[in-house]
Design an enzyme around this catalytic site. Structure first.
Site, PDB file in Angstrom:
ATOM      1  N   SER A 127     -32.389  -2.593-114.361  1.00 33.76           N
ATOM      2  CA  SER A 127     -31.098  -3.027-113.814  1.00 33.76           C
ATOM      3  C   SER A 127     -31.204  -4.438-113.255  1.00 33.76           C
ATOM      4  CB  SER A 127     -30.737  -2.053-112.689  1.00 33.76           C
ATOM      5  OG  SER A 127     -29.696  -2.556-111.908  1.00 33.76           O
ATOM      6  N   TYR A 152     -32.422   2.910-104.339  1.00 35.81           N
ATOM      7  CA  TYR A 152     -32.173   3.026-105.780  1.00 35.81           C
ATOM      8  C   TYR A 152     -32.700   1.781-106.499  1.00 35.81           C
ATOM      9  CZ  TYR A 152     -29.956   2.229-110.216  1.00 35.81           C
ATOM     10  OH  TYR A 152     -29.771   1.894-111.539  1.00 35.81           O
ATOM     11  N   LYS A 156     -36.093   0.983-109.263  1.00 35.66           N
ATOM     12  CA  LYS A 156     -36.138   0.292-110.570  1.00 35.66           C
ATOM     13  C   LYS A 156     -37.216  -0.795-110.556  1.00 35.66           C
ATOM     14  CE  LYS A 156     -32.954   2.626-112.597  1.00 35.66           C
ATOM     15  NZ  LYS A 156     -33.261   3.508-113.721  1.00 35.66           N
TER      16      LYS A 156
END
Ligand code: NAD
Ligand code: WQD
Length: 343
Positions: A127, A152, A156
């Site tokens: 992302s 979150y 990644k």
């Protein structure tokens, strides 16, 4: 014999669109999902579009025994596209351990099971969040990964670091990490699209739910940013364009054309739009007036995220084809369809 590909998170938003693209390109896909953020109905919807109903394995990849059983059954697969993850930024701030254990646990289990079963081509859903607040725009692949603002986002960044350690330790595996910018839109058939549970965090489903009247008003978070209209700018990319990028990335690995054991590509359109520009595109394309109001900034938002996707254009022989009007129009068609289905 068709080439078999495992798609984890395959009933989710991006995974289901990618499944369609791969099936249409002649691959056999096996969907793997625990249905924590998607529904089994997606399998029939994929079948309606492609005339092929893929097999679904309902397991939790964060549980090693389940992962091991399913991978053993599909050890003839040639590649894995790993979408499975929890993705709600705000929720991750409240439940960091759940996010780390699910997102990191399912990644490491998948990689371990892949290795045990000799499946050596792996594509990962990364992302733009790995850049935190970037120093310059457009963002190239070699821009510094800064500490993302949420657990979150950090899951990644850490995932990319884990995969870097893996390829440094052995030569048997080839990995492509694809960093998506802001995926929006839906499949043209109206069969697939984004299905957020509860109040959406993301802009596009909030817009379409406001237009249907489910939400009273869209709150625009901040108009005092250093951008052309003071409103944050993002690089929106149509989910079907994104799905096509996965096909290209996977075929590059299958043909062993990758130049490094781990390659990383930014996937965006290279064009940034402010939230106000998205609202206007939505109103113009759909003829629907949106009730919106500007409010204060949202915590953790950065002024601008726009990709340089030049590397992907060159190496993946891929380019996004769908414009903003097609993105918002397809998202609206999907929203109307699911509301009618539910009524
Ligand atoms: P999604 O929630 O629609 O799909 C993810 C799927 O993974 C869901 O169907 C969920 O049930 C499944 N899943 C989660 N944990 C699992 C587990 N432990 N075992 C098995 N299945 C599990 O999300 P999406 O928008 O399709 O995103 C796909 C991937 O792309 C995610 O990794 C996400 O972090 C990443 N990503 C998404 C965006 C975005 O804006 N949508 C942007 C950048 C990156
Ligand atoms: C877009 C713009 C908001 C909702 C997130 C994740 C990122 C990635 C993509 C997974 C921003 C504004 C939004 C609303 C608004 N996901 N907005 N009112 O924040 O760019 O990225 O999704 O990896 O990690 O952080 O996307 O859709 O939430 O917001 O004004 O009700 O819309 O401020 O400028 P974001 P978004």
């Amino acid at each position: 014999m068709k080439t078999k590909v495992l798609i984890t998170g395959g009933t989710g938003y991006i995974g289901s669109h990618t499944a369609v693209t791969l099936i249409e390109a002649g691959y056999e896909v096996i969907l793997i999902d625990n249905l924590s953020n998607s529904s089994e109905n997606v399998v029939s919807r994929i079948g309606t579009i492609t005339k092929v109903k893929p097999e679904l394995e309902v397991i939790d990849l964060a549980k090693m025994e389940q992962c091991a059983t399913v991978f053993k059954r599909h050890q003839d697969a040639k590649a894995i596209i790993h979408f499975a993850a929890l993705k709600a930024v705000g929720e991750s701030v409240k439940k960091p351990l759940e996010y780390y254990s699910n997102n990191i646990g399912s990644l490491t289990n998948t990689l371990i099971c892949a290795k045990k079963n000799g499946i050596d081509k792996f594509i990962f859903s990364s992302s733009a969040t790995v850049f935190g607040e970037p120093d310059s725009i457009p963002i190239t692949e070699d821009a510094l990964r800064k500490r993302p603002f949420s657990p979150y986002g950090n899951s990644k960044k850490v995932s990319e670091e884990i995969m870097e350690d893996l390829v440094a330790s052995e030569s048997a595996v080839s990995i492509t990490s694809l960093r998506y910018f802001n995926p929006i839109g839906a499949h043209d058939s109206g069969e697939l699209g984004e299905l957020p549970s509860g109040v959406p965090n993301n802009l596009m489903p909030y817009i379409t739910q406001t237009a249907t009247g489910i939400r009273e008003k869209l709150w625009v978070y901040g108009d005092d940013y250093p951008t052309r209209d003071g409103i944050p700018i993002r690089d929106y990319i149509h989910v079907v364009d994104l799905a096509e990028a996965h096909l290209s990335a996977m075929e590059r690995l299958l043909k062993e054309e990758n130049e490094e054991p781990m390659e990383v590509f930014n996937l965006g359109s290279g064009v940034g739009y402010s939230v106000m520009e998205v609202i206007h595109a939505f109103e113009t394309t759909t003829g629907q007036k949106l009730n919106y109001e500007i409010t204060h900034r949202r915590n953790g938002d950065v002024p601008q995220l726009v990709a340089s996707s030049e590397l992907a254009y060159k190496k993946l022989d891929w380019k996004p084809k769908r414009n903003l009007s097609e993105m918002v129009g397809s998202a609206w068609a999907w929203e109307k369809k699911i509301r009618n289905t539910k009524n």
